[in-house]
Design an enzyme around this catalytic site. Structure first.
Site, PDB file in Angstrom:
ATOM      1  N   GLN A 199      24.536 -16.848 -39.562  1.00  0.00           N
ATOM      2  CA  GLN A 199      24.886 -15.752 -38.670  1.00  0.00           C
ATOM      3  C   GLN A 199      26.353 -15.353 -38.867  1.00  0.00           C
ATOM      4  O   GLN A 199      26.674 -14.166 -39.016  1.00  0.00           O
ATOM      5  CB  GLN A 199      24.643 -16.192 -37.209  1.00  0.00           C
ATOM      6  CG  GLN A 199      24.972 -15.127 -36.198  1.00  0.00           C
ATOM      7  CD  GLN A 199      23.974 -13.986 -36.212  1.00  0.00           C
ATOM      8  OE1 GLN A 199      22.779 -14.208 -36.072  1.00  0.00           O
ATOM      9  NE2 GLN A 199      24.458 -12.769 -36.368  1.00  0.00           N
ATOM     10  N   ASP A 249      27.187 -13.384 -27.016  1.00  0.00           N
ATOM     11  CA  ASP A 249      25.894 -14.030 -27.268  1.00  0.00           C
ATOM     12  C   ASP A 249      25.307 -14.371 -25.893  1.00  0.00           C
ATOM     13  O   ASP A 249      26.010 -14.331 -24.870  1.00  0.00           O
ATOM     14  CB  ASP A 249      26.116 -15.306 -28.110  1.00  0.00           C
ATOM     15  CG  ASP A 249      24.822 -16.049 -28.446  1.00  0.00           C
ATOM     16  OD1 ASP A 249      23.732 -15.450 -28.362  1.00  0.00           O
ATOM     17  OD2 ASP A 249      24.906 -17.255 -28.797  1.00  0.00           O
ATOM     18  N   HIS A 291      25.732 -22.067 -36.346  1.00  0.00           N
ATOM     19  CA  HIS A 291      24.841 -21.027 -36.888  1.00  0.00           C
ATOM     20  C   HIS A 291      25.594 -20.343 -38.037  1.00  0.00           C
ATOM     21  O   HIS A 291      25.978 -19.174 -37.933  1.00  0.00           O
ATOM     22  CB  HIS A 291      24.496 -20.045 -35.764  1.00  0.00           C
ATOM     23  CG  HIS A 291      23.282 -19.200 -36.029  1.00  0.00           C
ATOM     24  ND1 HIS A 291      22.510 -19.310 -37.175  1.00  0.00           N
ATOM     25  CD2 HIS A 291      22.700 -18.204 -35.285  1.00  0.00           C
ATOM     26  CE1 HIS A 291      21.520 -18.437 -37.120  1.00  0.00           C
ATOM     27  NE2 HIS A 291      21.613 -17.756 -35.993  1.00  0.00           N
ATOM     28  N   ARG A 328      15.735 -24.935 -38.581  1.00  0.00           N
ATOM     29  CA  ARG A 328      16.332 -24.582 -37.289  1.00  0.00           C
ATOM     30  C   ARG A 328      15.960 -25.717 -36.333  1.00  0.00           C
ATOM     31  O   ARG A 328      14.774 -25.921 -36.051  1.00  0.00           O
ATOM     32  CB  ARG A 328      15.793 -23.238 -36.791  1.00  0.00           C
ATOM     33  CG  ARG A 328      16.141 -22.973 -35.344  1.00  0.00           C
ATOM     34  CD  ARG A 328      15.856 -21.558 -34.904  1.00  0.00           C
ATOM     35  NE  ARG A 328      16.829 -20.639 -35.467  1.00  0.00           N
ATOM     36  CZ  ARG A 328      17.010 -19.384 -35.047  1.00  0.00           C
ATOM     37  NH1 ARG A 328      16.274 -18.912 -34.063  1.00  0.00           N
ATOM     38  NH2 ARG A 328      17.908 -18.609 -35.613  1.00  0.00           N
ATOM     39  N   CYS A 378      24.741 -11.368 -31.792  1.00  0.00           N
ATOM     40  CA  CYS A 378      23.847 -11.935 -32.813  1.00  0.00           C
ATOM     41  C   CYS A 378      22.383 -11.612 -32.529  1.00  0.00           C
ATOM     42  O   CYS A 378      21.559 -11.717 -33.431  1.00  0.00           O
ATOM     43  CB  CYS A 378      24.064 -13.439 -32.913  1.00  0.00           C
ATOM     44  SG  CYS A 378      23.805 -14.297 -31.360  1.00  0.00           S
ATOM     45  N   ARG A 413      21.871 -10.050 -42.024  1.00  0.00           N
ATOM     46  CA  ARG A 413      21.301 -11.396 -42.152  1.00  0.00           C
ATOM     47  C   ARG A 413      20.501 -11.463 -43.460  1.00  0.00           C
ATOM     48  O   ARG A 413      20.576 -12.443 -44.195  1.00  0.00           O
ATOM     49  CB  ARG A 413      20.373 -11.714 -40.966  1.00  0.00           C
ATOM     50  CG  ARG A 413      21.054 -11.803 -39.610  1.00  0.00           C
ATOM     51  CD  ARG A 413      22.008 -12.966 -39.523  1.00  0.00           C
ATOM     52  NE  ARG A 413      21.379 -14.227 -39.880  1.00  0.00           N
ATOM     53  CZ  ARG A 413      20.608 -14.965 -39.074  1.00  0.00           C
ATOM     54  NH1 ARG A 413      20.408 -14.587 -37.823  1.00  0.00           N
ATOM     55  NH2 ARG A 413      20.057 -16.106 -39.497  1.00  0.00           N
TER      56      ARG A 413
HETATM   57  N1   CP Z   1      20.375 -14.167 -34.407  1.00  0.00           N
HETATM   58  C1   CP Z   1      19.308 -14.939 -34.684  1.00  0.00           C
HETATM   59  O1   CP Z   1      19.409 -16.018 -35.278  1.00  0.00           O
HETATM   60  O2   CP Z   1      18.111 -14.435 -34.261  1.00  0.00           O
HETATM   61  P1   CP Z   1      16.716 -15.195 -34.229  1.00  0.00           P
HETATM   62  O3   CP Z   1      16.855 -16.309 -33.203  1.00  0.00           O
HETATM   63  O4   CP Z   1      15.725 -14.163 -33.822  1.00  0.00           O
HETATM   64  O5   CP Z   1      16.436 -15.785 -35.572  1.00  0.00           O
HETATM   65  N1  NVA Z   2      23.196 -19.296 -28.971  1.00  0.00           N
HETATM   66  C1  NVA Z   2      21.852 -18.809 -29.182  1.00  0.00           C
HETATM   67  C2  NVA Z   2      21.770 -18.069 -30.471  1.00  0.00           C
HETATM   68  C3  NVA Z   2      20.427 -17.464 -30.775  1.00  0.00           C
HETATM   69  C4  NVA Z   2      20.402 -16.769 -32.118  1.00  0.00           C
HETATM   70  C5  NVA Z   2      20.887 -19.984 -29.174  1.00  0.00           C
HETATM   71  O1  NVA Z   2      21.214 -21.045 -29.699  1.00  0.00           O
HETATM   72  O2  NVA Z   2      19.800 -19.848 -28.598  1.00  0.00           O
END
Ligand code: CP
Ligand code: NVA
Length: 303
Positions: A133, A222, A130, A103, A262, A290
């Site tokens: 997701q 989101d 993502h 990530r 999400c 997930r």
């Molecule tokens: N939706 C999602 O990716 O959640 P987290 O940021 O908690 O992993």
């Molecule tokens: N758009 C958000 C998604 C978190 C799961 C981010 O990137 O923080």
């Protein structure tokens, strides 16, 4: 398919196989059976940003399949490339472990890890996309609406990483994707064109959330402030007024519209508490999936 960096890297057949495998493994595990196809295998998980769902679901998925996962938190790795280049990290990890998930802020970091690692690499969220997701989301929609082809998903809010992966996934599965965002927060036209080149006319951008939710089987939102954008919080909250998924917006949608997010959700901003907790909200089934998608993905890539 060596890695999973973007929905765009996969054929529709591969994505269909992944969804089918997710459903099969979900049924297997619900019946208290196991598939220990990754016995002895190790996944390293690199996080430049916080996570709850992604981290825990990947770790549980590896355990479920008989393998183990190593979590490196933001304080352990900093920003990849600052202490040592991604290409060095990738080659070191490839000698220790059987898969890498990451990530990151920059999507290019994940691409660079994949370029240099001769083990599978999984995108666990970048600023650009993502994909895990989006696939869990489609699994959830399929379960609740019994099909994907021909459905309309209205995404209300920021044209961000989550929106982009959804646009690509909708295109691959024959769905209509409408993104309603305030001015200057739209999904970029290159991504919209890419989705439309997969399925002509499937992806639309508008500044009108009311129009977007009409006839949509799914309404999705989101956060207005993604990780890394905290300094813009005040301005974003002002700019996104009128784009909350709340009771007044949903008065324009059909009574059965499913609500998705999400997570993490910021009640009172992009979604109201009432909508989050409503009968039509499927956000926790979505979060559960997930795990089911990622179990399938790990088996597919590392099994
Ligand atoms: N939706 C999602 O990716 O959640 P987290 O940021 O908690 O992993
Ligand atoms: N758009 C958000 C998604 C978190 C799961 C981010 O990137 O923080």
């Amino acid at each position: 398919m060596k890695s999973f960096l973007s929905i765009l890297d996969c054929t529709s057949e591969e994505l269909n196989e992944l969804l089918a495998l997710s459903a099969n493994l979900k049924a297997l595990y619900k019946n208290a059976k196991r598939d220990v196809c990754l016995t002895g295998k190790v996944l390293v998980m690199l996080f430049e940003k916080a996570s709850l769902r992604t981290r825990v679901s990947f770790q549980v998925a590896m355990n479920d399949l008989g393998g183990t996962a190593i979590y490196l938190k933001p304080e352990d790795i900093g920003i990849i490339g600052q202490r040592e280049p991604a290409k060095d990290m990738a080659r070191v990890f490839a000698r220790y472990v059987d898969g890498i998930m990451a990530r990151t802020f920059s999507h290019e970091t994940i691409v660079e890890l994949d370029r240099w690692a001769n083990v599978p690499v999984v995108n666990a969220l970048s600023d650009w996309s993502h994909p895990c997701q989006a696939m869990a989301d489609l699994l959830t929609i399929q379960e609740h609406c019994s099909q994907l082809n021909g459905l309309k998903l209205a995404y209300i809010g920021d044209g961000n990483n989550v929106a982009r992966s959804l646009a690509f996934a909708c295109a691959k599965f024959g769905m209509q994707f409408v993104c309603a965002s305030p001015k200057n927060y739209e999904l970029d036209s290159k991504s919209l064109n890419t989705a439309n080149s997969i399925l002509s006319g499937c992806a639309l951008q508008t500044n009108d959330p009311v129009q977007a939710v009409k006839d949509a089987q799914v309404v999705y939102t989101d956060t207005w402030v993604s990780m890394g954008q905290e300094a813009e919080k005040e301005r974003r909250i002002k700019d996104f007024q009128g784009f909350a998924v709340d009771e007044s917006l949903l008065a324009n949608a059909s009574k059965n519209t499913k609500i998705m997010h999400c997570l993490p959700a910021y009640r009172g901003y992009e979604i109201s508490n009432g909508v989050m907790e409503s009968e039509n909200s499927i956000v926790f089934d979505q979060a559960e999936n997930r795990l089911h998608f990622q179990r399938a993905l790990l088996k597919y890539l590392m099994g």
